[in-house]
Design an enzyme around this catalytic site. Structure first.
Site, PDB file in Angstrom:
ATOM      1  N   THR A 166       0.803  -1.229   0.000  1.00 55.42           N
ATOM      2  CA  THR A 166       0.000   0.000   0.000  1.00 55.42           C
ATOM      3  C   THR A 166       0.832   1.273   0.000  1.00 55.42           C
ATOM      4  O   THR A 166       0.275   2.367  -0.012  1.00 55.42           O
ATOM      5  CB  THR A 166      -0.932   0.015   1.229  1.00 55.42           C
ATOM      6  N   THR A 172       7.074   0.179   1.677  1.00 54.12           N
ATOM      7  CA  THR A 172       7.203   0.708   3.038  1.00 54.12           C
ATOM      8  C   THR A 172       5.933   0.563   3.870  1.00 54.12           C
ATOM      9  O   THR A 172       5.939   0.921   5.047  1.00 54.12           O
ATOM     10  CB  THR A 172       7.623   2.192   3.001  1.00 54.12           C
ATOM     11  N   SER A 173       4.863   0.031   3.305  1.00 51.45           N
ATOM     12  CA  SER A 173       3.682  -0.285   4.109  1.00 51.45           C
ATOM     13  C   SER A 173       2.863  -1.322   3.355  1.00 51.45           C
ATOM     14  O   SER A 173       2.838  -1.336   2.119  1.00 51.45           O
ATOM     15  CB  SER A 173       2.826   0.962   4.385  1.00 51.45           C
ATOM     16  N   SER A 174       2.186  -2.197   4.117  1.00 55.94           N
ATOM     17  CA  SER A 174       1.456  -3.289   3.478  1.00 55.94           C
ATOM     18  C   SER A 174       0.467  -3.905   4.446  1.00 55.94           C
ATOM     19  O   SER A 174       0.489  -3.634   5.646  1.00 55.94           O
ATOM     20  CB  SER A 174       2.425  -4.366   2.988  1.00 55.94           C
TER      21      SER A 174
END
Length: 396
Positions: A85, A106-108
């Site tokens: 994401t 860096t985000s998930s």
């Protein structure tokens, strides 16, 4: 042809996911199964990227209802996959999303099998409190809210935009846990230590605040990692003296490293052709890429990274560089074997060979034979027992 009832499809997909996780042995308790069957993962990933299977450089492709259709998006949202994401800490322009290459996730939303594996390993009971570091999309936060009650869950996220989206999704699902935006390595600012602490990002060591903010006999579950690779998931029990001890759990979760502990952009200074001293070595660079031996190499060189580069009209060399002290090792093919040229204050390849010798003497065990001890000012990974061979983790 009638349109599918998406609420019904999502309900069925949640139950199918739970059944799959049970069948694979990840999901064992009825309480966590009920949470997986109840929490709508798709609410936390309205748009996301997945890795393409196209050969070559890793490319990520966008998945949205508008691009692939509502039902295909839903089915992907409930797949046992990590859904990305954010890249490089920047917001994604969803007005016209395109495939992304050469980017750092860096985000998930972590793959559900790893999420439930960690939740099961927490061994929570009714009435317990949990602190989570790395809210991310908020899906795992919602599972804990469903299991324990939102008033018993605190979650910390470093990225304000990511935190805001997670808060909105949790609100839509009827959960209002305590959400903190800030550097989770400094703790959650708890007035009373939590019974359990769980981290969904990798850390180079266990932050002192996490030990301090976990009750004696409480559990800390986190992924230790270095700048070369993940070490693995470790489960620690806190004692009355605010120290913690535990073992690695088999497997190699690949959580993104905490942003505050990410490696420097520069790999370090590439040594000149005449720098260092050269000798033969029985170990080539392939050991750095293999899970078990790579685990040992990461322990031996906690601040190192490596890359390959071809010398002018010469062989492809592997460079191992420590950017914190300018130590280096250069591995070069030599007939059927290898030579190493190393220099700087720490002989990196000597450290690797020493660690491999200790590991082989113990029978080359997997990471689950290693443990971790955390005390004030000292953290170390040990082999076999706390009195066995050990390696210091970097104190960040």
């Amino acid at each position: 042809m009638t349109e599918p009832d998406l609420a019904k499809v999502a309900y069925e997909l949640r139950h199918e996911l739970a059944e799959h996780l049970v069948g694979e042995g990840w999901l064992r308790s009825p309480e966590w199964r009920a949470a997986v069957e109840d929490v709508p993962r798709h609410e936390f990933v309205p748009r996301f990227y997945v890795a393409s299977d196209t050969p070559g450089a890793t490319t990520y492709v966008p998945i949205t209802p508008e691009l692939v259709g509502d039902e295909a998006w839903l089915r992907q949202a409930y797949a046992n996959e990590t859904l990305l994401t954010q890249f490089d800490g920047r917001e994604i322009d969803w007005s016209g999303p395109q495939p992304i290459s050469d980017a750092n996730p860096t985000s998930s939303s972590t793959l559900p099998s790893l999420v439930v594996r960690m939740l099961e390993a927490l061994e929570v009971d009714d009435g317990m409190t949990v602190t989570e570091y790395g809210t991310g999309t908020g899906y795992s936060t919602a599972l804990m809210c469903r299991r324990l009650g939102a008033d018993r869950v605190t979650s910390v996220e470093t990225d304000p935009g990511v935190a805001a989206r997670a808060a909105a999704a949790l609100e839509r699902c009827g959960h209002r846990p305590r959400l903190v935006v800030g550097n989770g390595l400094d703790g959650a600012g708890l007035h009373k230590p939590a019974d359990r602490t769980i981290a969904t990002m990798g850390v180079r060591n266990i932050p002192e605040a996490w030990v301090r903010e976990t009750q004696p006999t409480g559990i800390i579950l986190a992924t230790l990692r270095g700048w070369m690779r993940s070490l693995g998931l470790v489960r620690l029990v806190v004692d009355d003296e605010q120290t913690a001890t535990g073992r690695f759990i088999a497997g190699e979760p690949h959580f993104m490293i905490a942003r505050q502990q990410d490696a420097p952009q520069s790999l370090g200074m590439v040594p000149g052709l005449e720098d260092g001293t050269t000798r033969t070595t029985p170990h080539g660079p392939e050991l750095l890429r293999i899970y078990d031996s790579g685990f040992v190499a990461q322990l031996a060189m906690p601040n190192a990274r490596f890359f390959t580069m071809q010398a002018d009209d010469g062989p492809v060399n592997t460079y191992v560089l420590d950017s914190t002290n300018d130590s280096f090792a250069v591995l070069s093919p030599d007939g059927d074997g290898w030579t190493v040229r190393q220099g700087g204050p720490v002989p990196l390849w000597d450290e690797v060979e020493r660690s491999l010798a200790l590991w082989h003497t113990a029978g080359a065990p997997g990471p689950s034979e290693f443990g971790v001890s955390v005390t004030a000012g000292s953290q170390r990974v040990w082999l076999g027992t706390p009195s066995g061979p050990s390696w210091s983790l970097p104190i960040v």
